[in-house]
Design a protein around this motif. Structure first.
Motif, mmCIF file in Angstrom:
data_model
loop_
_atom_site.group_PDB
_atom_site.id
_atom_site.type_symbol
_atom_site.label_atom_id
_atom_site.label_comp_id
_atom_site.label_asym_id
_atom_site.label_seq_id
_atom_site.Cartn_x
_atom_site.Cartn_y
_atom_site.Cartn_z
ATOM 1 N N GLY A 292 -27.557 13.251 51.841
ATOM 2 C CA GLY A 292 -26.838 14.511 51.882
ATOM 3 C C GLY A 292 -27.442 15.569 50.986
ATOM 4 N N PRO A 293 -26.835 16.741 50.970
ATOM 5 C CA PRO A 293 -27.337 17.840 50.137
ATOM 6 C C PRO A 293 -27.305 17.479 48.655
ATOM 7 C CG PRO A 293 -25.694 18.611 51.725
ATOM 8 C CD PRO A 293 -25.658 17.125 51.750
ATOM 9 N N ALA A 294 -28.194 18.070 47.892
ATOM 10 C CA ALA A 294 -28.212 17.840 46.445
ATOM 11 C C ALA A 294 -26.910 18.339 45.839
ATOM 12 C CB ALA A 294 -29.400 18.557 45.816
ATOM 13 N N TYR A 295 -26.391 17.570 44.879
ATOM 14 C CA TYR A 295 -25.162 17.961 44.197
ATOM 15 C C TYR A 295 -25.246 17.487 42.759
ATOM 16 C CZ TYR A 295 -20.268 18.397 42.867
ATOM 17 O OH TYR A 295 -19.113 18.748 42.230
ATOM 18 N N CYS A 296 -24.855 18.357 41.828
ATOM 19 C CA CYS A 296 -24.877 18.040 40.403
ATOM 20 C C CYS A 296 -23.491 18.321 39.833
ATOM 21 C CB CYS A 296 -25.935 18.888 39.680
ATOM 22 S SG CYS A 296 -25.928 18.710 37.888
ATOM 23 N N CYS A 297 -22.808 17.264 39.355
ATOM 24 C CA CYS A 297 -21.429 17.457 38.894
ATOM 25 C C CYS A 297 -21.358 18.366 37.675
ATOM 26 C CB CYS A 297 -20.772 16.108 38.605
ATOM 27 S SG CYS A 297 -21.471 15.197 37.219
ATOM 28 N N GLN A 298 -22.449 18.433 36.879
ATOM 29 C CA GLN A 298 -22.431 19.304 35.707
ATOM 30 C C GLN A 298 -22.530 20.781 36.093
ATOM 31 O OE1 GLN A 298 -24.437 16.663 36.141
ATOM 32 N NE2 GLN A 298 -25.027 15.697 34.207
ATOM 33 N N GLU A 299 -23.163 21.049 37.231
ATOM 34 C CA GLU A 299 -23.464 22.426 37.597
ATOM 35 C C GLU A 299 -22.599 22.960 38.737
ATOM 36 O OE1 GLU A 299 -25.584 24.444 36.225
ATOM 37 O OE2 GLU A 299 -27.059 23.257 35.136
ATOM 38 N N ASP A 300 -22.289 22.117 39.708
ATOM 39 C CA ASP A 300 -21.701 22.600 40.952
ATOM 40 C C ASP A 300 -20.183 22.503 40.936
ATOM 41 O OD1 ASP A 300 -24.216 23.195 42.133
ATOM 42 O OD2 ASP A 300 -24.519 21.061 42.522
ATOM 43 N N GLY A 301 -19.551 23.383 41.681
ATOM 44 C CA GLY A 301 -18.102 23.501 41.654
ATOM 45 C C GLY A 301 -17.404 22.535 42.587
ATOM 46 N N MET A 302 -16.073 22.517 42.501
ATOM 47 C CA MET A 302 -15.266 21.652 43.349
ATOM 48 C C MET A 302 -14.058 22.411 43.866
ATOM 49 S SD MET A 302 -13.829 17.798 42.724
ATOM 50 C CE MET A 302 -12.387 18.118 41.713
ATOM 51 N N ILE A 303 -13.788 22.216 45.141
ATOM 52 C CA ILE A 303 -12.591 22.742 45.780
ATOM 53 C C ILE A 303 -11.615 21.589 45.949
ATOM 54 C CG2 ILE A 303 -11.639 23.663 47.924
ATOM 55 C CD1 ILE A 303 -13.074 25.752 46.401
ATOM 56 N N GLY A 304 -10.430 21.723 45.389
ATOM 57 C CA GLY A 304 -9.402 20.701 45.526
ATOM 58 C C GLY A 304 -8.271 21.192 46.412
ATOM 59 N N LEU A 305 -7.912 20.396 47.401
ATOM 60 C CA LEU A 305 -6.809 20.720 48.300
ATOM 61 C C LEU A 305 -5.748 19.633 48.197
ATOM 62 C CD1 LEU A 305 -8.818 21.703 51.510
ATOM 63 C CD2 LEU A 305 -7.902 23.250 49.767
ATOM 64 N N GLY A 306 -4.501 20.037 48.314
ATOM 65 C CA GLY A 306 -3.403 19.091 48.193
ATOM 66 C C GLY A 306 -2.793 19.135 46.815
ATOM 67 N N CYS A 307 -1.533 18.770 46.729
ATOM 68 C CA CYS A 307 -0.825 18.785 45.455
ATOM 69 C C CYS A 307 -1.326 17.619 44.610
ATOM 70 C CB CYS A 307 0.667 18.651 45.717
ATOM 71 S SG CYS A 307 1.699 19.041 44.308
ATOM 72 N N GLY A 308 -1.877 17.938 43.436
ATOM 73 C CA GLY A 308 -2.490 16.928 42.589
ATOM 74 C C GLY A 308 -3.991 17.080 42.489
ATOM 75 N N ALA A 309 -4.585 17.890 43.372
ATOM 76 C CA ALA A 309 -6.031 18.124 43.329
ATOM 77 C C ALA A 309 -6.359 19.227 42.332
ATOM 78 C CB ALA A 309 -6.545 18.502 44.711
ATOM 79 N N ARG A 310 -7.524 19.088 41.724
ATOM 80 C CA ARG A 310 -8.012 20.124 40.817
ATOM 81 C C ARG A 310 -9.232 20.805 41.411
ATOM 82 N NH1 ARG A 310 -8.327 16.971 35.204
ATOM 83 N NH2 ARG A 310 -8.409 15.140 36.545
ATOM 84 N N SER A 311 -9.424 22.073 41.068
ATOM 85 C CA SER A 311 -10.590 22.844 41.498
ATOM 86 C C SER A 311 -11.339 23.314 40.259
ATOM 87 C CB SER A 311 -10.164 24.048 42.337
ATOM 88 O OG SER A 311 -9.513 23.635 43.525
ATOM 89 N N TYR A 312 -12.678 23.343 40.369
ATOM 90 C CA TYR A 312 -13.507 23.684 39.211
ATOM 91 C C TYR A 312 -14.430 24.853 39.532
ATOM 92 C CZ TYR A 312 -12.336 18.832 37.874
ATOM 93 O OH TYR A 312 -11.691 17.655 37.582
#
Length: 441
Positions: A292-312
């Motif tokens: 899959g595409p390159a992803y770096c947890c230190q650099e790249d953001g996150m979209i959280g959906l649903g109650c209890g999810a976090r977005s960064y």
């Protein structure tokens, strides 16, 4: 108590730092922040999409996740309808974006019926362009819900990783942890996952359970190895507020016991050809490479959906409110499904990250992995050197916890044993104050 950088450790076991800042540092924001404004300045070419499904068939005694047990079927339907409303609003606010990683968590996503699971995958595909055939996709399951019809959906949708919480292969230990499961059910679920031919199987195990010994712990690790899982996570038990074990006043295992179990499990896995990725994670030599595409947890953001999810995003982490107790969770879920669609277009609850907090997050997420912190990457991101920013690294090197050269800063095996002290110790005073003043509910 959260340790400070200047303190010498009195225990290896403080807390698992899997995200920073911790969710108990989130608070209502001074004013709602439009998501369109929040994401406008962010890189969106490699995002993680996470969907939270807060349902389980039982509430385990050690669990402090945002989840509810055995909800009414009509509430699950209402939740999924609300999730779709939120997903549409967030997608409109996000603008051009590419998803590089996708995960369903909870709770237990496979609590949903097979048709409901397919509905969630359709939502991710239609709105966010997620194709698990090209985007690495992970789904959490449990022994009681890893049924052939649900696994067939995961197989058809090309899910490449399934993670199952087993915790112990001994029924007496599972019961002591407030987990009503039969070992025969565990074996049946693992066999079903293997028949589904999903490329990566992860098994979660917990050490430090009431009544557990190093010998019985080794029995569980060896039972897991019989399935040749591509990944195994070894978690120390923590007794936390408002959980079943916490309400019963169940004491945590002695440090010496947990450390002996950690070492025994680590050594078994290393001898079996597994590579240690972090204090908790071990990956088999036969595990497929992550595509899959390159992803770096230190650099790249996150979209959280649903109650209890976090977005960064870089400057703000946001979510719905958090609770552990059943009443608090029900109240938050009720508020979530009652929200008008427009409310999902703004962030209202979260934790801002200034430059210092962003450096701490980057350091924690890098250092607690065996690979360590790449100094050049840190310098590109922040314009400074990690060793200069964090003199404590030299002190920890003197303790034998890490080694540093011109390229990398890495924990030693001795340092990895103290990962659950190191992560909390890097918490800022501001985040520490928020966490310590959090009102548990």
């Amino acid at each position: 108590m959260i340790p400070t950088l200047s303190a010498r450790p009195t225990t290896p076991y403080v807390a698992y730092t899997y995200a920073y800042p911790h969710k108990t540092a989130y608070r209502p924001l001074a004013a709602p922040v439009p998501l369109a404004d929040l994401w406008a300045g962010e890189a969106r070419d490699a995002l993680s999409l996470y969907i939270h499904l807060p349902f389980c068939e039982m509430r385990c005694g050690f669990c402090n996740l945002f989840t509810t047990a055995n909800p009414q079927a009509d509430f699950v339907t209402t939740y999924l309808e609300t999730l779709a409303r939120q997903a549409r609003q967030v997608r409109a606010a996000l603008g051009p974006a590419r998803i590089a990683r996708f995960a369903l968590g909870g709770g237990t996503p496979t609590y949903l019926a097979a048709g409901e699971l397919a509905q969630v995958f359709d939502l991710a595909a239609d709105l966010y362009g997620v194709d698990p055939a090209t985007v690495p996709t992970s789904v959490e399951t449990s022994p009681g819900t890893a049924t052939p019809d649900r696994l067939a959906v995961l197989r058809e949708r090309r899910v490449d990783r399934v993670s199952i919480g087993v915790q112990s292969f001994l029924e007496v230990e599972a019961r002591a942890a407030g987990r009503a499961q039969r070992t025969s059910e565990v074996h049946a679920a693992l066999a079903a996952i293997r028949r589904a031919q999903i490329p990566t199987l992860n098994i979660d195990l917990i050490y430090g359970l009431p009544g557990q010994t190093v010998a019985t712990w080794r029995t569980s690790v060896q039972a897991a190895l019989a399935y040749a899982p591509e990944e195994i996570y070894l978690y120390p038990l923590y007794t936390r507020p408002l959980t079943g074990l916490g309400r019963r006043g169940t004491p945590q295992a002695e440090d010496d016991m947990r450390l002996a179990c950690y070492r025994a499990g680590r050594d078994l896995l290393l001898a079996a050809g597994y590579r240690q990725v972090s204090m908790r994670m071990f990956r088999a030599g036969h595990a497929p490479e992550s595509g899959g595409p390159a992803y770096c947890c230190q650099e790249d953001g996150m979209i959280g959906l649903g109650c209890g999810a976090r977005s960064y995003t870089r400057a703000l982490h946001y979510a719905a409110e958090y609770a552990v107790g059943a009443a608090g969770i029900r109240a938050i879920l009720a508020a979530y499904v009652a929200q008008p669609a427009a409310a999902f277009a703004v962030a209202q609850y979260g934790c801002p990250l200034d430059g210092d907090e962003q450096r701490r997050r980057y350091l924690i997420q890098s250092l607690l992995q065996v690979e360590g912190l790449e100094r050049a990457a840190y310098r590109r991101r922040f314009g400074t050197d990690a060793a200069a920013d964090w003199p404590v690294l030299a002190e920890w090197a003197g303790w034998g916890w890490l080694k540093a050269d011109a390229t990398w800063v890495r924990l030693t095996p001795a340092g990895l044993e103290y990962a659950d002290w190191i992560g909390p110790a890097l918490t800022s005073p501001a985040v520490r104050a928020r966490m310590e003043s959090y009102a548990w509910r």
